[in-house]
Design a protein around this motif. Structure first.
Motif, mmCIF file in Angstrom:
data_model
loop_
_atom_site.group_PDB
_atom_site.id
_atom_site.type_symbol
_atom_site.label_atom_id
_atom_site.label_comp_id
_atom_site.label_asym_id
_atom_site.label_seq_id
_atom_site.Cartn_x
_atom_site.Cartn_y
_atom_site.Cartn_z
ATOM 1 N N LYS A 54 0.863 -1.187 0.000
ATOM 2 C CA LYS A 54 0.000 0.000 0.000
ATOM 3 C C LYS A 54 0.898 1.236 0.000
ATOM 4 O O LYS A 54 2.102 1.138 0.273
ATOM 5 C CB LYS A 54 -0.850 0.033 1.285
ATOM 6 C CG LYS A 54 -1.710 -1.198 1.496
ATOM 7 C CD LYS A 54 -3.120 -0.904 1.055
ATOM 8 C CE LYS A 54 -3.981 -2.121 0.807
ATOM 9 N NZ LYS A 54 -4.040 -3.112 1.841
ATOM 10 N N VAL A 55 0.280 2.379 -0.254
ATOM 11 C CA VAL A 55 1.031 3.625 -0.084
ATOM 12 C C VAL A 55 1.271 3.813 1.415
ATOM 13 O O VAL A 55 0.343 3.690 2.214
ATOM 14 C CB VAL A 55 0.209 4.819 -0.629
ATOM 15 C CG1 VAL A 55 0.858 6.141 -0.269
ATOM 16 C CG2 VAL A 55 0.037 4.691 -2.137
ATOM 17 N N ALA A 56 2.519 4.082 1.787
ATOM 18 C CA ALA A 56 2.808 4.365 3.201
ATOM 19 C C ALA A 56 2.412 5.809 3.491
ATOM 20 O O ALA A 56 2.652 6.695 2.670
ATOM 21 C CB ALA A 56 4.287 4.159 3.474
ATOM 22 N N ALA A 171 -7.046 6.066 5.145
ATOM 23 C CA ALA A 171 -8.133 5.233 4.611
ATOM 24 C C ALA A 171 -8.008 5.115 3.093
ATOM 25 O O ALA A 171 -8.265 4.049 2.522
ATOM 26 C CB ALA A 171 -9.479 5.823 5.003
ATOM 27 N N ALA A 172 -7.591 6.194 2.447
ATOM 28 C CA ALA A 172 -7.419 6.143 0.983
ATOM 29 C C ALA A 172 -6.296 5.164 0.631
ATOM 30 O O ALA A 172 -6.405 4.375 -0.319
ATOM 31 C CB ALA A 172 -7.113 7.538 0.445
ATOM 32 N N ALA A 173 -5.213 5.195 1.412
ATOM 33 C CA ALA A 173 -4.102 4.270 1.157
ATOM 34 C C ALA A 173 -4.551 2.833 1.400
ATOM 35 O O ALA A 173 -4.256 1.926 0.608
ATOM 36 C CB ALA A 173 -2.912 4.626 2.051
ATOM 37 N N ALA A 174 -5.312 2.616 2.479
ATOM 38 C CA ALA A 174 -5.774 1.254 2.801
ATOM 39 C C ALA A 174 -6.700 0.726 1.710
ATOM 40 O O ALA A 174 -6.770 -0.480 1.474
ATOM 41 C CB ALA A 174 -6.494 1.258 4.149
ATOM 42 N N ALA A 175 -7.407 1.636 1.024
ATOM 43 C CA ALA A 175 -8.308 1.208 -0.053
ATOM 44 C C ALA A 175 -7.540 0.844 -1.322
ATOM 45 O O ALA A 175 -8.149 0.484 -2.326
ATOM 46 C CB ALA A 175 -9.324 2.310 -0.338
ATOM 47 N N GLY A 176 -6.227 0.987 -1.289
ATOM 48 C CA GLY A 176 -5.402 0.529 -2.413
ATOM 49 C C GLY A 176 -5.129 1.598 -3.457
ATOM 50 O O GLY A 176 -4.609 1.307 -4.535
ATOM 51 N N LEU A 177 -5.440 2.847 -3.158
ATOM 52 C CA LEU A 177 -5.235 3.915 -4.145
ATOM 53 C C LEU A 177 -3.741 4.151 -4.415
ATOM 54 O O LEU A 177 -2.887 3.772 -3.616
ATOM 55 C CB LEU A 177 -5.894 5.204 -3.634
ATOM 56 C CG LEU A 177 -7.334 5.441 -4.092
ATOM 57 C CD1 LEU A 177 -8.228 4.260 -3.800
ATOM 58 C CD2 LEU A 177 -7.906 6.706 -3.449
ATOM 59 N N SER A 178 -3.485 4.831 -5.532
ATOM 60 C CA SER A 178 -2.095 5.133 -5.880
ATOM 61 C C SER A 178 -1.611 6.322 -5.066
ATOM 62 O O SER A 178 -2.406 7.052 -4.457
ATOM 63 C CB SER A 178 -2.009 5.495 -7.363
ATOM 64 O OG SER A 178 -2.633 6.752 -7.550
ATOM 65 N N LEU A 179 -0.293 6.535 -5.099
ATOM 66 C CA LEU A 179 0.292 7.638 -4.341
ATOM 67 C C LEU A 179 -0.327 8.972 -4.763
ATOM 68 O O LEU A 179 -0.700 9.800 -3.926
ATOM 69 C CB LEU A 179 1.818 7.664 -4.543
ATOM 70 C CG LEU A 179 2.565 8.801 -3.860
ATOM 71 C CD1 LEU A 179 2.335 8.807 -2.359
ATOM 72 C CD2 LEU A 179 4.068 8.707 -4.157
ATOM 73 N N ALA A 180 -0.478 9.181 -6.078
ATOM 74 C CA ALA A 180 -1.029 10.461 -6.545
ATOM 75 C C ALA A 180 -2.454 10.643 -6.033
ATOM 76 O O ALA A 180 -2.851 11.742 -5.618
ATOM 77 C CB ALA A 180 -1.011 10.506 -8.069
ATOM 78 N N GLU A 181 -3.218 9.545 -6.008
ATOM 79 C CA GLU A 181 -4.611 9.651 -5.537
ATOM 80 C C GLU A 181 -4.688 9.908 -4.029
ATOM 81 O O GLU A 181 -5.488 10.724 -3.568
ATOM 82 C CB GLU A 181 -5.373 8.363 -5.891
ATOM 83 C CG GLU A 181 -5.609 8.210 -7.393
ATOM 84 C CD GLU A 181 -6.000 6.779 -7.790
ATOM 85 O OE1 GLU A 181 -6.742 6.645 -8.777
ATOM 86 O OE2 GLU A 181 -5.566 5.802 -7.131
#
Ligand SMILES: Nc1ncnc2c1ncn2[C@@H]1O[C@H](COP(=O)(O)OP(=O)(O)O)[C@@H](O)[C@H]1O
Ligand SMILES: O=C[C@H](O)COP(=O)(O)O
Ligand SMILES: [Mg+2]
Ligand SMILES: [Mn+2]
Length: 593
Positions: A54-56, A171-181
């Motif tokens: 995931k994104v850290a 939460a956005a990172a946990a949802a699997g989004l990219s770094l930019a998102e």
């Protein structure tokens, strides 16, 4: 002598380390990077850089704001938190250690509170991490609504709204989004939140005497989370009146800090500053909600009341209002294991320590650097100058803290003393004193290791620029002209990154006059030692002249002109002290030959 504030602590220098030790015992889902005492990083127990898909999301900053930031480490929120000393941003090496420990191929978002120290230390760490191949994005949070624009280069302070940004980013990172998102969501959230704080008392720093600036009948409006004076001191009012004032200030159409208008949905956070009972926080929340609904026509969709980002033991609270939409609400409601987010958490025992991923001194340095057996004439002078400069800074610790307690957050002396102590220790072990350029570089690495805060990063920049200049130009011998050029180029570097220049009420107001006099006297053919001594006098005069300056940089820019009018800038006074001590030492040492 007034004794320091009463506290349940051991050695005041160990409070952050001992806090983390207790934290990881309490919450087995958290680990403490182990191995180097200066590196105080808390991370999710089950995350390591190699397995993290995931994104850290990393944050951090000065300590003294517990549970921020370490209590927000956990799946669904922060991946790691970098803890600085009390009220001082963590040094670059600590931030890098945290990035290396948890960042996988999807990269890392740094959520940074808008303080000079944090911005520069996290900024430089991000640059270095990019060079090492990490994908890094940074979002800076400045949610303070206490002071109207135009603000100086320091800008709006990062306050409790930052915690909401952490939750949304996590939460956005946990949802699997990219770094930019993830970065885009965090940035959007940071633009939707406004905060303002009030207090009845000033906080007490560990080991320091508490200031009684407010007395029994006054309160302060519009202050940050570091005990620096607020925007106004007023008579104590019932909390209902205080809440009304705070809401009005945050939602003011004049400042237009948050785009909230009638009909908007909002999230409310009532945050205790460490010394306010939950009863009083709930009273404030209970008044704020109907006011928002009835007076401002807002839908209050979520309310969080508790102590989320404190200022040690300050009796006070802040209110944050975030404009909400469906996506923000979903992120706030998403599950997290972060222990201090107001939902349940679990974790797997036992808590463990895991090693810091990379040594911060390169092996090259460890193998090849050592103090020369025999010091050259120049080496002896350099040693005497460093020793004198560092010693005088150590002796000035309490005065610097006292000045910074009045015009800033009270940590300047402790931060400077930590740097000076490390310099004295490291000098004995491995400074290559016969090589001036390399010695300056090593002073920089001592500083980078132990000194956070604004002064830490500024001295780091000074050393880096001076090293580059000396290295390029002084091959066999370092002449006074080389030193003068090095000083000039360090000042340019500090101005470039920190945005301040002459007259901004910073340490540059001591360094710039010193540098000018040094250059002028040397060009006029003055004896170099006399030129050094005269430039030290200019540093002292420059530092003293800061008493009359309006602050345009750093934390003092939040403090009123009346308070500033009797106190010099601590950073400038520190420069005057070490620079003068170095000049005296060079003079004495040279007379000895
Ligand atoms: N932009 C800047 N450029 C140069 N020096 C600065 C700047 N901002 C603040 N300073 C210096 O840093 C000193 C404060 O250092 P310190 O107490 O360690 O940091 P902080 O204010 O972040 O707690 C100030 O007295 C001032 O001299
Ligand atoms: O706790 C304070 C901030 O995170 C650090 O800011 P500073 O280093 O500029 O004082
Ligand atoms: Mg500080
Ligand atoms: Mn300070």
């Amino acid at each position: 002598m007034v004794p320091p504030a009463k506290k349940f602590i051991n050695n005041p220098n160990d409070v952050v380390t001992e806090f983390i030790e207790g934290l990881v015992e309490t919450y087995p889902g958290l680990h403490y990077l182990d191995g180097l005492p200066e590196i105080k990083v808390v991370l999710q127990a089950d995350v390591s850089a190699s397995n993290y898909d995931k994104v850290a999301v990393i944050s951090g900053g000065g300590s003294g704001h517990e549970p921020a930031q370490a209590g927000y480490v956990g799946e669904g929120m922060l991946t790691a938190a970098i803890c600085g000393d009390v009220f001082a941003s963590p040094p670059v090496d600590s931030i890098l250690a945290g990035i290396r420990a948890v960042t996988g191929p999807k990269g890392c978002l740094l959520v940074v509170t808008n303080y000079t120290g944090d911005r520069l230390n996290f900024g430089l760490a991000a640059e270095q991490a990019k060079i090492e191949g990490f994908e890094i994005e940074t979002v800076i949070v400045g949610d303070d609504c206490a002071l109207p624009p135009p603000l100086g280069i320091a800008g709006r302070r990062g306050l409790a709204g930052t915690i909401l940004v952490h939750k949304i980013a996590g939460a956005a990172a946990a949802a699997g989004l990219s770094l930019a998102e993830v970065a885009a969501e965090a940035k959007h959230a940071s633009e939707m939140v406004g905060t303002m704080g009030v207090a009845l008392s000033v906080c007490a720093l560990p080991g320091q005497v508490t200031s009684d600036r407010l007395g029994p009948e006054k309160m302060e409006l519009g202050l940050g989370v570091h005990g620096e004076p607020g925007a106004a001191v007023v008579d104590i009012q019932p909390v209902e009146v205080v809440v009304s004032h705070v809401l009005q200030q945050i939602l003011s159409p004049e400042t237009n800090y948050v785009p909230i208008t009638r009909g908007s949905s909002v999230v409310l956070m009532v945050n205790g500053l460490g010394g306010t009972p939950l009863m009083e926080l709930m009273i404030a929340a209970g008044k704020a909600v109907p006011k928002l609904q009835l007076e401002y026509g807002l839908a209050v969709d979520r309310v969080y009341t508790g102590s989320f980002m404190t200022s040690l033991d300050m009796a006070g609270f802040s209110i944050s209002i975030m404009k909400a939409d469906q996506s923000i609400l979903e992120r706030l409601d998403a599950p997290t294991k972060a222990p201090s987010w107001p939902v349940g958490t679990d974790g797997s025992r036992p808590p463990a320590k895991i090693p810091v991923p990379l040594p911060f001194r390169s092996t090259k340095n460890e193998e090849f650097l050592c103090r020369p057996q025999e010091l050259s004439h120049q080496g002896k002078i350099l040693e005497a100058a460093i020793e004198a400069a560092a010693t005088v800074v150590i002796n000035l610790k309490d005065s610097l803290n006292e000045w910074d307690g009045k015009v800033g957050d009270g940590d300047c002396g402790s931060t400077m003393c930590r740097g000076a102590t490390a310099i004295l220790e490291d000098m004995k072990k491995y400074y290559p004193l016969n090589d001036a350029a390399e010695t300056v570089n090593e002073i920089g690495s001592s500083i980078r290791r132990v000194m956070g805060g604004t002064s830490g990063i500024i001295y780091n920049l000074l050393c880096k620029a001076a090293y580059a200049e000396l290295k390029a130009n002084s091959q066999s011998e370092t002449t006074p002209k080389h030193w003068s050029e090095a000083l000039k180029s360090s000042i340019s570097a500090v101005s470039k990154y920190g945005g301040a220049t002459s007259g901004y009420r910073t340490m540059l107001d001591a360094l710039i006059p010193a540098s000018k006099v040094l250059e002028e006297k040397l060009s006029a053919g003055e004896d170099p030692i006399a030129a050094f001594v005269l430039s030290a006098e200019a540093a002292t005069a420059g530092a003293e002249s800061t008493i009359h300056m309006k602050a345009q940089a750093g934390r003092s820019s939040y403090v009123s002109a009346e308070i500033l009018a009797s106190i010099p800038d601590p950073g400038a006074m520190a420069v005057a002290a070490w620079y003068s001590a170095a000049a005296r030492a060079v003079k004495e040492q040279s007379q000895g030959f």
